[in-house]
Design an enzyme around this catalytic site. Structure first.
Site, PDB file in Angstrom:
ATOM      1  N   GLY A 147       0.831  -1.197   0.000  1.00  0.00           N
ATOM      2  CA  GLY A 147       0.000   0.000   0.000  1.00  0.00           C
ATOM      3  C   GLY A 147       0.860   1.238   0.000  1.00  0.00           C
ATOM      4  O   GLY A 147       1.834   1.304   0.714  1.00  0.00           O
ATOM      5  N   THR A 148       0.516   2.209  -0.777  1.00  0.00           N
ATOM      6  CA  THR A 148       1.288   3.489  -0.813  1.00  0.00           C
ATOM      7  C   THR A 148       1.709   3.817  -2.235  1.00  0.00           C
ATOM      8  O   THR A 148       1.830   2.926  -3.085  1.00  0.00           O
ATOM      9  CB  THR A 148       2.618   3.361  -0.024  1.00  0.00           C
ATOM     10  OG1 THR A 148       2.346   3.255   1.339  1.00  0.00           O
ATOM     11  CG2 THR A 148       3.496   4.584  -0.218  1.00  0.00           C
TER      12      THR A 148
END
EC number: 3.4.25.1
Lengths: 245, 235
Positions: free
Chosen positions: B14-15
């Site tokens: 995630g990111t």
């Protein structure tokens, strides 16, 4: 960011990964290395790709490096492990130089060191995830060897790693001969690399060719190969077989 | 020998994180979403972490792992700076991150982008993906959102940009990734590092450019109905 569970294997046959060190799988990988002996020494070729699974993520990775005065190392497989091997070799060469006794490690000795390194890691179930090609010339003697991640090692007049084993070696077996000129050697390597470019999904069209002779190592600037797509059967696949998929 | 040996792409992280060099320094950028499964645990996190006065790191993957690695490296760099008597170089910072990432590769799940400025090499960006490979690049992208940016950067990246061009590129890119990646969102944070120092910038989510099929945010439907617009309500 994900608060995922720690990287546990999904079955119960493997214990918790924090217990012992073992490499599970590679992340950033390089594909084939191809090399051959020619009149003045060794020629080696590798593309500059670092794949991340199926993504062609890095396109400027140098997968061939000079080692000491007499050797050239090419690697496929996990790039971080290759970087670690280069550090080990730095120490080895430094130690050798510090003797200051006029002698220096030749390609045969470096190959032997790498073989021990790879095989001992394999025995601990924690391999360096690479296939290595080590070539060099010392006192007129040409040497070309290879070591895999499980410690299989041998020397030959021409070697290849990864896909190169399947696609390049048959070409080399057919067309290699003693005392190839530099030009013929380069053309032969380029023939192999072009086939790999057509047929290896992880190959990219940006490669380097390295040469090692008694004088030393030269690694070419990165360049790209022309490819041929102009077969009429490519433009009209269904011509000879109407209704084909 | 088949148990877990699939060489599939490593699981996504995630990111969206980005590091870009420009003529004079670097610009680091990131989104601000931290998720626990499907829940957004923090919608305004700061993923660009300071290591020294002149070196910062963008963190992606496991929050815990990336925070620990950053903390250790900050600690080592602090001591190194004292011993050295001058600011640490970006290369040293990146190598320390690599050391921890590589030697703990079986347990860590974090991809990092180190960026900074030092007097010897100027602005530099180093990518350290899963596995602990160290790779110096003119620009680097990472995290799950980066999948959507490979094509964008192939087209939009140019050597020798100015500071403003570089920062606009970073903001645009993070914004595009946020539009398509569920694991990225929130605000865009940037950090510009050059010989003059460090500047932090903040671009709130509602001030970013709108992309395909995104609509101008409104306070309420009522405003639309009551406005003297030529478009009647369609049911």
């Amino acid at each position: 960011m994900n608060f995922m569970a720690s990287k546990q294997p999904e079955n119960f046959l493997l214990g918790p990964e924090s217990d012992s060190q073992r490499t599970l799988y590679p992340y950033v990988t390089g594909t084939s290395v191809v090399a051959l002996k020619y009149k003045d020494g060794i020629l080696m070729a590798a593309d500059m790709g670092g794949s991340y699974g199926s993504t062609l993520r890095y396109k400027n990775v140098e997968r061939m490096k000079p080692i000491g005065k007499h050797s050239l190392l090419g690697a496929s497989g996990e790039i971080s492990d290759f970087q670690e091997i280069l550090r080990y070799l730095d120490d080895l060469i430094l130690y050798d130089n510090m003797w200051d006794d006029g002698n220096s490690l030749g390609p045969k000795e470096v190959h032997n060191y790498l073989t021990r390194l790879m095989y001992n890691r394999r025995n601990k179930f924690n391999p360096l995830w690479n296939s290595l090609v080590l070539g060099g010339v010392k006192k007129g003697e040409k040497y070309l060897g290879t070591v895999s991640m499980i410690g299989v090692n041998f020397e030959d007049n021409h070697v290849a790693t990864g896909f190169g084993n399947h696609l390049a070696r048959p070409i080399l077996r057919q067309e290699w001969h003693e005392n190839l000129s530099f030009e013929d050697g380069v053309k032969l390597l380029e023939k192999c690399m072009r086939v790999l470019l057509y047929r290896d999904r992880s190959a990219i069209n940006k490669l380097q060719i390295a040469k090692i002779t008694e004088e030393g190592v030269t690694i070419s600037q990165p360049y790209s190969l022309k490819t041929y797509w102009e077969f009429s059967a490519f433009a009209n696949p269904a011509q000879g077989a109407v209704g084909t998929w | 020998m088949d148990l877990n040996m699939d060489l599939n792409a490593p699981h996504s992280m995630g990111t969206t994180i980005i590091g870009v060099t420009y003529n004079g320094g670097v610009v680091l950028g990131a989104d601000s979403r931290t998720s626990t499964g499907m829940y957004v645990a923090n919608r305004a996190s700061d993923k660009i972490t300071q290591l020294t006065d002149n070196v910062y790191v963008c963190r992606s993957g496991s929050a815990a792992d990336s925070q620990l690695v950053s903390d250790y490296v900050r600690y080592f760099l602090h001591q190194h700076t004292i011993q050295l008597g001058q600011p640490a170089t970006v290369k040293v910072a990146a190598n320390l991150i690599r050391l921890l990432s590589y030697s703990n590769k079986n347990m860590l799940e974090t991809g990092l982008i180190v960026g900074g400025w030092d007097k010897y090499e100027g602005g530099k960006i180093y990518g350290i993906p899963l596995g602990g490979t160290l790779i110096e690049q003119p620009f680097a992208i990472g995290g799950s959102g980066s999948s959507y940016l490979y094509g964008f950067f192939d087209q939009a990246w140019k050597e020798g940009m100015t500071k403003d061009e570089a920062e606009q590129l970073v903001v645009k890119a993070v914004s595009l990734a946020i539009a398509r990646d569920g694991a990225s969102g929130g605000v865009v944070r940037t950090v510009v590092i050059n010989s003059e120092g460090v500047t932090r910038n903040f671009y709130p989510g509602d001030k970013l450019q709108l992309w395909h099929e995104e609509l101008e945010p409104q306070n309420s439907l009522l405003d639309i109905l009551n406005s003297p617009s030529p478009e009647p309500m369609n049911i």
